[in-house]
Write a protein that holds these residues in place. Structure first.
Motif, PDB file in Angstrom:
ATOM      1  N   TYR A   1       0.854  -1.189   0.000  1.00 61.35           N
ATOM      2  CA  TYR A   1       0.000   0.000   0.000  1.00 61.35           C
ATOM      3  C   TYR A   1       0.884   1.230   0.000  1.00 61.35           C
ATOM      4  CZ  TYR A   1      -4.618  -1.983   0.924  1.00 61.35           C
ATOM      5  OH  TYR A   1      -5.814  -2.636   0.809  1.00 61.35           O
ATOM      6  N   GLY A   2       0.528   2.197  -0.826  1.00 62.72           N
ATOM      7  CA  GLY A   2       1.131   3.518  -0.786  1.00 62.72           C
ATOM      8  C   GLY A   2       0.066   4.476  -0.291  1.00 62.72           C
ATOM      9  N   TYR A   3       0.445   5.375   0.592  1.00 59.21           N
ATOM     10  CA  TYR A   3      -0.522   6.335   1.137  1.00 59.21           C
ATOM     11  C   TYR A   3      -0.265   7.680   0.478  1.00 59.21           C
ATOM     12  CZ  TYR A   3      -1.382   2.542   4.310  1.00 59.21           C
ATOM     13  OH  TYR A   3      -1.692   1.306   4.810  1.00 59.21           O
ATOM     14  N   PHE A   4      -1.103   8.040  -0.488  1.00 63.62           N
ATOM     15  CA  PHE A   4      -0.900   9.243  -1.290  1.00 63.62           C
ATOM     16  C   PHE A   4      -1.869  10.344  -0.879  1.00 63.62           C
ATOM     17  CE2 PHE A   4       0.999   5.893  -3.735  1.00 63.62           C
ATOM     18  CZ  PHE A   4       2.120   6.490  -4.287  1.00 63.62           C
ATOM     19  N   GLU A   5      -1.388  11.585  -0.948  1.00 65.99           N
ATOM     20  CA  GLU A   5      -2.238  12.730  -0.630  1.00 65.99           C
ATOM     21  C   GLU A   5      -3.401  12.778  -1.608  1.00 65.99           C
ATOM     22  OE1 GLU A   5       0.270  16.154  -0.806  1.00 65.99           O
ATOM     23  OE2 GLU A   5       1.251  15.688   1.102  1.00 65.99           O
ATOM     24  N   GLU A   6      -4.546  13.181  -1.088  1.00 66.98           N
ATOM     25  CA  GLU A   6      -5.752  13.225  -1.920  1.00 66.98           C
ATOM     26  C   GLU A   6      -5.580  14.134  -3.135  1.00 66.98           C
ATOM     27  OE1 GLU A   6      -9.110  15.268   0.161  1.00 66.98           O
ATOM     28  OE2 GLU A   6      -7.608  15.589   1.715  1.00 66.98           O
TER      29      GLU A   6
ATOM     30  N   GLN B   1      -5.567  14.702   3.151  1.00 64.41           N
ATOM     31  CA  GLN B   1      -5.717  13.338   3.657  1.00 64.41           C
ATOM     32  C   GLN B   1      -4.826  12.395   2.855  1.00 64.41           C
ATOM     33  OE1 GLN B   1      -7.162  12.320   6.256  1.00 64.41           O
ATOM     34  NE2 GLN B   1      -8.973  13.508   6.682  1.00 64.41           N
ATOM     35  N   ARG B   2      -4.430  11.301   3.471  1.00 62.87           N
ATOM     36  CA  ARG B   2      -3.670  10.253   2.792  1.00 62.87           C
ATOM     37  C   ARG B   2      -4.641   9.117   2.476  1.00 62.87           C
ATOM     38  NH1 ARG B   2       1.872  11.736   2.022  1.00 62.87           N
ATOM     39  NH2 ARG B   2       2.125  13.510   3.395  1.00 62.87           N
ATOM     40  N   VAL B   3      -4.624   8.662   1.241  1.00 63.37           N
ATOM     41  CA  VAL B   3      -5.543   7.629   0.784  1.00 63.37           C
ATOM     42  C   VAL B   3      -4.721   6.413   0.335  1.00 63.37           C
ATOM     43  CG1 VAL B   3      -7.332   7.049  -0.912  1.00 63.37           C
ATOM     44  CG2 VAL B   3      -7.235   9.347   0.076  1.00 63.37           C
ATOM     45  N   PRO B   4      -5.087   5.217   0.806  1.00 73.28           N
ATOM     46  CA  PRO B   4      -4.345   4.017   0.399  1.00 73.28           C
ATOM     47  C   PRO B   4      -4.532   3.689  -1.077  1.00 73.28           C
ATOM     48  CG  PRO B   4      -5.669   3.598   2.364  1.00 73.28           C
ATOM     49  CD  PRO B   4      -6.093   4.913   1.825  1.00 73.28           C
TER      50      PRO B   4
ATOM     51  N   VAL C   1      -0.600  -0.296 -10.260  1.00 73.12           N
ATOM     52  CA  VAL C   1      -1.699   0.128  -9.403  1.00 73.12           C
ATOM     53  C   VAL C   1      -2.856  -0.845  -9.598  1.00 73.12           C
ATOM     54  CG1 VAL C   1      -3.407   1.934  -8.942  1.00 73.12           C
ATOM     55  CG2 VAL C   1      -1.033   2.560  -9.439  1.00 73.12           C
ATOM     56  N   GLU C   2      -3.282  -1.432  -8.486  1.00 74.85           N
ATOM     57  CA  GLU C   2      -4.379  -2.396  -8.506  1.00 74.85           C
ATOM     58  C   GLU C   2      -5.702  -1.726  -8.149  1.00 74.85           C
ATOM     59  OE1 GLU C   2      -4.937  -6.033  -5.694  1.00 74.85           O
ATOM     60  OE2 GLU C   2      -3.324  -6.483  -7.103  1.00 74.85           O
ATOM     61  N   GLY C   3      -5.648  -0.719  -7.279  1.00 68.25           N
ATOM     62  CA  GLY C   3      -6.874  -0.033  -6.893  1.00 68.25           C
ATOM     63  C   GLY C   3      -6.604   1.087  -5.915  1.00 68.25           C
ATOM     64  N   ILE C   4      -7.579   1.943  -5.760  1.00 67.51           N
ATOM     65  CA  ILE C   4      -7.514   3.083  -4.844  1.00 67.51           C
ATOM     66  C   ILE C   4      -8.665   2.942  -3.854  1.00 67.51           C
ATOM     67  CG2 ILE C   4      -7.606   5.602  -4.657  1.00 67.51           C
ATOM     68  CD1 ILE C   4      -6.637   5.688  -7.605  1.00 67.51           C
ATOM     69  N   ALA C   5      -8.365   3.109  -2.575  1.00 69.97           N
ATOM     70  CA  ALA C   5      -9.400   2.984  -1.541  1.00 69.97           C
ATOM     71  C   ALA C   5     -10.542   3.959  -1.828  1.00 69.97           C
ATOM     72  CB  ALA C   5      -8.806   3.243  -0.163  1.00 69.97           C
ATOM     73  N   THR C   6     -11.755   3.511  -1.590  1.00 71.60           N
ATOM     74  CA  THR C   6     -12.921   4.357  -1.851  1.00 71.60           C
ATOM     75  C   THR C   6     -13.419   5.046  -0.597  1.00 71.60           C
ATOM     76  OG1 THR C   6     -14.388   2.455  -1.583  1.00 71.60           O
ATOM     77  CG2 THR C   6     -13.682   2.994  -3.826  1.00 71.60           C
ATOM     78  N   GLY C   7     -12.703   4.896   0.499  1.00 64.85           N
ATOM     79  CA  GLY C   7     -13.086   5.587   1.726  1.00 64.85           C
ATOM     80  C   GLY C   7     -12.036   5.408   2.803  1.00 64.85           C
ATOM     81  N   ILE C   8     -11.921   6.402   3.667  1.00 63.05           N
ATOM     82  CA  ILE C   8     -11.041   6.328   4.828  1.00 63.05           C
ATOM     83  C   ILE C   8     -11.803   6.879   6.027  1.00 63.05           C
ATOM     84  CG2 ILE C   8      -8.873   6.467   3.539  1.00 63.05           C
ATOM     85  CD1 ILE C   8      -8.743   9.442   4.207  1.00 63.05           C
TER      86      ILE C   8
END
Length: 166
Positions: A67-72, A132-135, A99-106
């Motif tokens: 997982y990479g935690y990227f700024e929104e 925010q950081r998004v996985p 990239v396999e996917g981006i989290a849809t909520g945190i």
């Protein structure tokens, strides 16, 4: 007659006991849902494990990811399928992924609701908001993993995403 009814009931009871014993015997063997390595094994001879009680962890050997935690603010440039350079902190091992996917909520760290589900509004607010950081889930290409590389769940890495042109 009463004797044959008792014999029939005893036979039925014996069948139920046999079925229960067969079920318990089948449950003495644990099968993994995937190939991998068992870690944190927490069982001893004679222990009983209850359903839903964790007694070991299985680290799958297939389907490695990070997982990479990227700024929104960076998310509009990241897309499923983008190539990713992965550099492990341990020894600088260089891997490839996508990239396999981006989290849809945190979760909101401030906790917008209290235990009684009413809005919980803090009397003060820090007016400087950080992004925010998004996985972002990145699958690791197994062909890019050197044979002598040590990969362990929880390791740190630096990710560089290469957005597709256009």
């Amino acid at each position: 007659s009463a004797g044959s009814q008792q014999a029939g009931a005893a036979l039925q009871q014996a069948r139920v006991i046999l079925q229960q014993a067969q079920l318990e015997l089948a449950r003495t063997e644990v099968r993994a849902s995937a190939d991998g390595t068992i870690t944190n094994l927490d069982v001893r001879v004679g222990d009983y494990a209850a359903a839903g009680q964790a007694r070991m962890a299985l680290v799958a050997s297939e389907g490695m990811w990070v997982y990479g935690y990227f700024e929104e603010t960076k998310l509009p440039k990241i897309h499923r399928g983008d190539a990713v350079d992965i550099r492990l902190m341990a020894g600088g091992v260089h891997l490839q992924g996508k990239v396999e996917g981006i989290a849809t909520g945190i979760a909101d760290a401030a906790g917008p609701t209290s235990s009684n589900l009413l809005a919980e509004v803090e009397p003060t607010f820090n007016w400087v908001r950080l992004a925010q950081r998004v996985p972002v889930r990145v699958s690791i290409d197994p062909a890019s993993v050197p044979t002598d590389a040590v990969l362990s769940a929880g390791m740190s890495a630096t990710l560089v995403i290469k957005p597709k042109a256009g």
